[in-house]
Design a protein around this motif. Structure first.
Motif, PDB file in Angstrom:
ATOM      1  N   VAL A 191     -26.084 -25.223  10.928  1.00 12.33           N
ATOM      2  CA  VAL A 191     -26.052 -26.579  10.370  1.00 12.33           C
ATOM      3  C   VAL A 191     -24.794 -26.768   9.525  1.00 12.33           C
ATOM      4  CG1 VAL A 191     -27.212 -28.183   8.805  1.00 12.33           C
ATOM      5  CG2 VAL A 191     -28.560 -26.819  10.409  1.00 12.33           C
ATOM      6  N   LEU A 192     -24.437 -25.753   8.738  1.00 14.02           N
ATOM      7  CA  LEU A 192     -23.232 -25.835   7.909  1.00 14.02           C
ATOM      8  C   LEU A 192     -21.988 -26.009   8.764  1.00 14.02           C
ATOM      9  CD1 LEU A 192     -21.731 -25.588   5.204  1.00 14.02           C
ATOM     10  CD2 LEU A 192     -21.882 -23.091   5.451  1.00 14.02           C
ATOM     11  N   VAL A 193     -21.884 -25.241   9.851  1.00 12.21           N
ATOM     12  CA  VAL A 193     -20.716 -25.345  10.741  1.00 12.21           C
ATOM     13  C   VAL A 193     -20.651 -26.728  11.377  1.00 12.21           C
ATOM     14  CG1 VAL A 193     -19.675 -24.457  12.868  1.00 12.21           C
ATOM     15  CG2 VAL A 193     -20.613 -22.858  11.170  1.00 12.21           C
ATOM     16  N   VAL A 194     -21.794 -27.235  11.840  1.00 15.35           N
ATOM     17  CA  VAL A 194     -21.817 -28.562  12.467  1.00 15.35           C
ATOM     18  C   VAL A 194     -21.398 -29.639  11.465  1.00 15.35           C
ATOM     19  CG1 VAL A 194     -23.322 -30.316  13.476  1.00 15.35           C
ATOM     20  CG2 VAL A 194     -23.522 -27.934  14.211  1.00 15.35           C
ATOM     21  N   ARG A 195     -21.905 -29.555  10.242  1.00  7.28           N
ATOM     22  CA  ARG A 195     -21.545 -30.561   9.239  1.00  7.28           C
ATOM     23  C   ARG A 195     -20.076 -30.460   8.842  1.00  7.28           C
ATOM     24  NH1 ARG A 195     -26.879 -30.869   5.231  1.00  7.28           N
ATOM     25  NH2 ARG A 195     -28.264 -31.807   6.797  1.00  7.28           N
ATOM     26  N   ALA A 196     -19.547 -29.241   8.792  1.00 10.34           N
ATOM     27  CA  ALA A 196     -18.119 -29.088   8.520  1.00 10.34           C
ATOM     28  C   ALA A 196     -17.290 -29.697   9.654  1.00 10.34           C
ATOM     29  CB  ALA A 196     -17.776 -27.613   8.341  1.00 10.34           C
ATOM     30  N   ALA A 197     -17.754 -29.501  10.893  1.00  7.93           N
ATOM     31  CA  ALA A 197     -17.039 -30.070  12.036  1.00  7.93           C
ATOM     32  C   ALA A 197     -17.062 -31.593  11.998  1.00  7.93           C
ATOM     33  CB  ALA A 197     -17.646 -29.564  13.339  1.00  7.93           C
ATOM     34  N   ARG A 198     -18.151 -32.178  11.502  1.00 11.16           N
ATOM     35  CA  ARG A 198     -18.202 -33.630  11.373  1.00 11.16           C
ATOM     36  C   ARG A 198     -17.142 -34.131  10.401  1.00 11.16           C
ATOM     37  NH1 ARG A 198     -24.743 -34.408  10.639  1.00 11.16           N
ATOM     38  NH2 ARG A 198     -25.347 -34.077  12.831  1.00 11.16           N
ATOM     39  N   LEU A 199     -16.874 -33.348   9.358  1.00 13.12           N
ATOM     40  CA  LEU A 199     -15.848 -33.750   8.397  1.00 13.12           C
ATOM     41  C   LEU A 199     -14.483 -33.847   9.059  1.00 13.12           C
ATOM     42  CD1 LEU A 199     -16.827 -31.470   5.362  1.00 13.12           C
ATOM     43  CD2 LEU A 199     -17.297 -33.913   5.614  1.00 13.12           C
ATOM     44  N   SER A 200     -14.250 -32.996  10.037  1.00 10.37           N
ATOM     45  CA  SER A 200     -12.950 -32.995  10.714  1.00 10.37           C
ATOM     46  C   SER A 200     -12.924 -33.939  11.902  1.00 10.37           C
ATOM     47  CB  SER A 200     -12.613 -31.584  11.193  1.00 10.37           C
ATOM     48  OG  SER A 200     -13.417 -31.229  12.295  1.00 10.37           O
ATOM     49  N   GLY A 201     -14.113 -34.449  12.288  1.00 12.78           N
ATOM     50  CA  GLY A 201     -14.159 -35.343  13.442  1.00 12.78           C
ATOM     51  C   GLY A 201     -14.110 -34.612  14.758  1.00 12.78           C
ATOM     52  N   ARG A 202     -14.294 -33.274  14.725  1.00 12.77           N
ATOM     53  CA  ARG A 202     -14.243 -32.488  15.957  1.00 12.77           C
ATOM     54  C   ARG A 202     -15.459 -31.588  16.009  1.00 12.77           C
ATOM     55  NH1 ARG A 202      -8.576 -29.612  15.413  1.00 12.77           N
ATOM     56  NH2 ARG A 202      -9.401 -29.359  13.316  1.00 12.77           N
ATOM     57  N   THR A 203     -16.138 -31.569  17.133  1.00 14.11           N
ATOM     58  CA  THR A 203     -17.258 -30.656  17.340  1.00 14.11           C
ATOM     59  C   THR A 203     -17.157 -30.075  18.727  1.00 14.11           C
ATOM     60  OG1 THR A 203     -18.651 -32.458  18.178  1.00 14.11           O
ATOM     61  CG2 THR A 203     -18.818 -31.955  15.836  1.00 14.11           C
ATOM     62  N   GLY A 204     -17.816 -28.929  18.886  1.00 11.28           N
ATOM     63  CA  GLY A 204     -17.887 -28.309  20.213  1.00 11.28           C
ATOM     64  C   GLY A 204     -16.587 -27.681  20.628  1.00 11.28           C
ATOM     65  N   SER A 205     -16.574 -27.110  21.816  1.00 11.11           N
ATOM     66  CA  SER A 205     -15.399 -26.462  22.360  1.00 11.11           C
ATOM     67  C   SER A 205     -14.745 -27.343  23.392  1.00 11.11           C
ATOM     68  CB  SER A 205     -15.786 -25.114  22.988  1.00 11.11           C
ATOM     69  OG  SER A 205     -16.750 -25.312  23.990  1.00 11.11           O
ATOM     70  N   ALA A 206     -13.494 -27.026  23.716  1.00  8.80           N
ATOM     71  CA  ALA A 206     -12.677 -27.923  24.516  1.00  8.80           C
ATOM     72  C   ALA A 206     -13.205 -28.126  25.926  1.00  8.80           C
ATOM     73  CB  ALA A 206     -11.248 -27.377  24.578  1.00  8.80           C
ATOM     74  N   ALA A 207     -13.889 -27.125  26.492  1.00  3.06           N
ATOM     75  CA  ALA A 207     -14.357 -27.254  27.870  1.00  3.06           C
ATOM     76  C   ALA A 207     -15.870 -27.291  27.956  1.00  3.06           C
ATOM     77  CB  ALA A 207     -13.807 -26.099  28.705  1.00  3.06           C
ATOM     78  N   GLY A 208     -16.530 -27.661  26.850  1.00  2.47           N
ATOM     79  CA  GLY A 208     -17.984 -27.767  26.875  1.00  2.47           C
ATOM     80  C   GLY A 208     -18.648 -26.492  26.432  1.00  2.47           C
ATOM     81  N   PRO A 209     -19.815 -26.584  25.824  1.00  3.15           N
ATOM     82  CA  PRO A 209     -20.492 -25.408  25.305  1.00  3.15           C
ATOM     83  C   PRO A 209     -20.767 -24.380  26.392  1.00  3.15           C
ATOM     84  CG  PRO A 209     -21.518 -27.423  24.494  1.00  3.15           C
ATOM     85  CD  PRO A 209     -20.553 -27.823  25.568  1.00  3.15           C
ATOM     86  N   GLY A 210     -20.350 -23.149  26.123  1.00  3.32           N
ATOM     87  CA  GLY A 210     -20.704 -22.046  27.002  1.00  3.32           C
ATOM     88  C   GLY A 210     -19.927 -21.993  28.301  1.00  3.32           C
ATOM     89  N   GLY A 211     -18.991 -22.954  28.549  1.00 10.21           N
ATOM     90  CA  GLY A 211     -18.240 -22.937  29.783  1.00 10.21           C
ATOM     91  C   GLY A 211     -17.353 -21.714  29.873  1.00 10.21           C
ATOM     92  N   ARG A 212     -17.216 -21.140  31.064  1.00 15.17           N
ATOM     93  CA  ARG A 212     -16.426 -19.927  31.229  1.00 15.17           C
ATOM     94  C   ARG A 212     -14.978 -20.125  30.795  1.00 15.17           C
ATOM     95  NH1 ARG A 212     -15.535 -14.704  30.807  1.00 15.17           N
ATOM     96  NH2 ARG A 212     -14.242 -13.836  32.454  1.00 15.17           N
ATOM     97  N   PRO A 213     -14.275 -21.204  31.182  1.00 12.43           N
ATOM     98  CA  PRO A 213     -12.904 -21.377  30.697  1.00 12.43           C
ATOM     99  C   PRO A 213     -12.829 -21.429  29.179  1.00 12.43           C
ATOM    100  CG  PRO A 213     -13.316 -22.835  32.546  1.00 12.43           C
ATOM    101  CD  PRO A 213     -14.639 -22.242  32.158  1.00 12.43           C
ATOM    102  N   ALA A 214     -13.769 -22.146  28.552  1.00 11.95           N
ATOM    103  CA  ALA A 214     -13.757 -22.244  27.093  1.00 11.95           C
ATOM    104  C   ALA A 214     -14.018 -20.888  26.461  1.00 11.95           C
ATOM    105  CB  ALA A 214     -14.781 -23.261  26.618  1.00 11.95           C
ATOM    106  N   ALA A 215     -14.981 -20.128  27.007  1.00 11.74           N
ATOM    107  CA  ALA A 215     -15.300 -18.817  26.449  1.00 11.74           C
ATOM    108  C   ALA A 215     -14.115 -17.874  26.589  1.00 11.74           C
ATOM    109  CB  ALA A 215     -16.525 -18.241  27.149  1.00 11.74           C
ATOM    110  N   LEU A 216     -13.437 -17.908  27.740  1.00  8.62           N
ATOM    111  CA  LEU A 216     -12.287 -17.036  27.942  1.00  8.62           C
ATOM    112  C   LEU A 216     -11.136 -17.460  27.032  1.00  8.62           C
ATOM    113  CD1 LEU A 216     -11.025 -14.701  29.473  1.00  8.62           C
ATOM    114  CD2 LEU A 216     -10.385 -16.309  31.293  1.00  8.62           C
TER     115      LEU A 216
END
Length: 310
Positions: A170-195
């Motif tokens: 929850v803390l990480v998500v709320r911090a990400a809201r402060l920056s206006g950015r959440t999640g990873s660039a290629a979607g949660p758990g996607g192989r390109p994003a994970a690599l």
């Protein structure tokens, strides 16, 4: 935990000559969770360290009082609380001219994010920006969330590890809201994003700045072509370009935070020829190594290890 934690009272890991000291997370024992939370006073004098240092762990700080400057890598952030600061493993930081600094810190290693592995990428991005001002509503919510984390960690009631991981998410998500950015660039758990995330962590290591794309691909168990496709898909840039930026950024850190000579900085970042290093540095930063150091000089004495007299 791959040497990211130590028992309380263990001396700071001695860095190679001229490098920045490395602090590891103090935990009660080898089976203890790699997590700590508390006030500056509770976590000890290193929480307010006024000398440049690095961590093997993540640090999220809710600053509620105090004056001075928080220096993170090459940026200087004047303290005008309330703030939230996010510092990632390997980032160089210290508190300069701090007076009356107060607040709550949450410290944890990558291993503690097992329930929410995508948070590692979010934290990496938050660390790039690092410093977030809080309005009264954000500040109030942050105070309550930090207090819950501290209480849960202190009491260690049955199931506290799961509760801590959930509250931390929850803390990480709320911090990400402060920056206006959440999640990873290629979607949660996607192989390109994970690599791409694994590649980013790899090149953040100081000994990886002189590696080639082929070296990194071998370390990650993929072909150079696949690594290039995955990193470009996740970041929009090639791994070669990111490696160049990592070398330039490591050189900036060494010039700003140590008194290594330009020749030594060149060697530390993989350049055998100091003249070629200087051309590379000017091309990437727009200035010479000497001019950069002069502009970013600070009052701290050399961090290079002192040799005993013969």
């Amino acid at each position: 935990m791959r040497s990211t934690t130590v028992l309380p009272g263990t001396p700071c890991l001695a860095p190679p000559s001229g490098d920045v000291p490395l602090h590891r997370l103090e935990v009660a024992g080898p089976t203890a969770v790699p997590f700590a939370a508390g006030s500056f006073e509770e976590l000890g004098p290193l929480s307010r360290a006024d000398r440049p240092h690095r961590h093997t762990f993540h640090e999220i700080v809710h600053v509620t009082a105090g004056s001075g400057t928080h220096v993170v890598d090459l940026a200087r952030w004047p303290l005008r609380p309330p703030h939230l600061a996010v510092i990632g493993p390997g980032q160089v930081h210290h508190w300069a001219d701090g007076q009356g600094i107060d607040g709550t810190l949450v410290l944890f290693t990558d291993d503690f994010l097992v329930d929410h592995p995508d948070d590692r990428e979010v934290l990496r991005r938050l660390g790039e920006r690092c410093w977030f001002g809080l309005d009264p509503g954000d500040d109030d919510r942050m105070r309550h969330l930090m207090a819950e984390l501290v209480t849960e960690h202190r009491r260690q009631a049955p199931g506290f590890e799961s509760v801590l991981r959930s509250l931390l998410h929850v803390l990480v998500v709320r911090a990400a809201r402060l920056s206006g950015r959440t999640g990873s660039a290629a979607g949660p758990g996607g192989r390109p994003a994970a690599l791409a995330e694994s590649f980013a962590r790899l090149i953040a290591r100081h000994d990886a700045t002189a590696w080639t794309v082929r070296d990194c691909a071998g370390q990650l168990g993929v072909t150079p072509g696949y690594l290039t496709q995955a990193v470009r898909a996740a970041t929009g840039r090639s791994p070669g370009r990111l490696l160049i930026e990592a070398r330039a950024y490591q050189a900036q850190r060494l010039l700003a935070h140590t008194q290594l000579t330009v020749r030594q900085v060149a060697a530390r970042t993989g350049f055998a020829d100091p003249a070629y290093f200087s051309r590379f540095f000017r091309r990437e930063t727009g200035t010479s190594p000497g001019a950069f150091r002069k502009h970013h000089s600070h009052r701290h004495p050399s961090l290079e290890a002192r040799r005993p007299p013969a």
